[in-house]
Design a protein around this motif. Sequence first.
Motif, PDB file in Angstrom:
ATOM      1  N   ILE A   1       0.836  -1.206   0.000  1.00  0.00           N
ATOM      2  CA  ILE A   1       0.000   0.000   0.000  1.00  0.00           C
ATOM      3  C   ILE A   1       0.867   1.251   0.000  1.00  0.00           C
ATOM      4  O   ILE A   1       0.606   2.195  -0.739  1.00  0.00           O
ATOM      5  N   PHE A   2       1.910   1.266   0.815  1.00  0.00           N
ATOM      6  CA  PHE A   2       2.788   2.431   0.841  1.00  0.00           C
ATOM      7  C   PHE A   2       3.473   2.626  -0.510  1.00  0.00           C
ATOM      8  O   PHE A   2       3.587   3.743  -0.996  1.00  0.00           O
ATOM      9  N   SER A   3       3.917   1.544  -1.134  1.00  0.00           N
ATOM     10  CA  SER A   3       4.588   1.674  -2.433  1.00  0.00           C
ATOM     11  C   SER A   3       3.627   2.177  -3.508  1.00  0.00           C
ATOM     12  O   SER A   3       4.031   2.908  -4.411  1.00  0.00           O
ATOM     13  N   GLN A   4       2.361   1.828  -3.414  1.00  0.00           N
ATOM     14  CA  GLN A   4       1.359   2.298  -4.370  1.00  0.00           C
ATOM     15  C   GLN A   4       1.109   3.793  -4.234  1.00  0.00           C
ATOM     16  O   GLN A   4       0.624   4.432  -5.147  1.00  0.00           O
ATOM     17  N   ASN A   5       1.444   4.332  -3.067  1.00  0.00           N
ATOM     18  CA  ASN A   5       1.199   5.750  -2.790  1.00  0.00           C
ATOM     19  C   ASN A   5       2.480   6.569  -2.727  1.00  0.00           C
ATOM     20  O   ASN A   5       2.469   7.701  -2.275  1.00  0.00           O
ATOM     21  N   GLY A   6       3.602   5.966  -3.160  1.00  0.00           N
ATOM     22  CA  GLY A   6       4.861   6.688  -3.214  1.00  0.00           C
ATOM     23  C   GLY A   6       5.452   7.002  -1.847  1.00  0.00           C
ATOM     24  O   GLY A   6       6.173   7.983  -1.703  1.00  0.00           O
TER      25      GLY A   6
END
Length: 84
Positions: free
Chosen positions: A75-80
């Motif tokens: 989730i964090f990687s999807q949101n940069g």
Amino acid sequence: MTMNPAPGAESERFSLFENLKALLTPNEVCELLGISIKTIYDWKYRGALRGVPRELFVKLNRRLFIRTDILRKWIFSQNGIYCP
């Protein structure tokens, strides 16, 4: 014009995954993220098409669980957002 986040917003974003079990049921993830159970199973069975990490899901005794550590990183990687 620069928008500043509300006080505490940064800590709220990261506190979403604090104090959770290592493995969550699909229903627990639905409640946590506000998504439908259909979305969870879509991730499971069509994950390769959607970029969902394969290691997100674990089956134990014919029950499906979601790994909290992988969910958080994904989730964090999807949101940069950097996730150690």
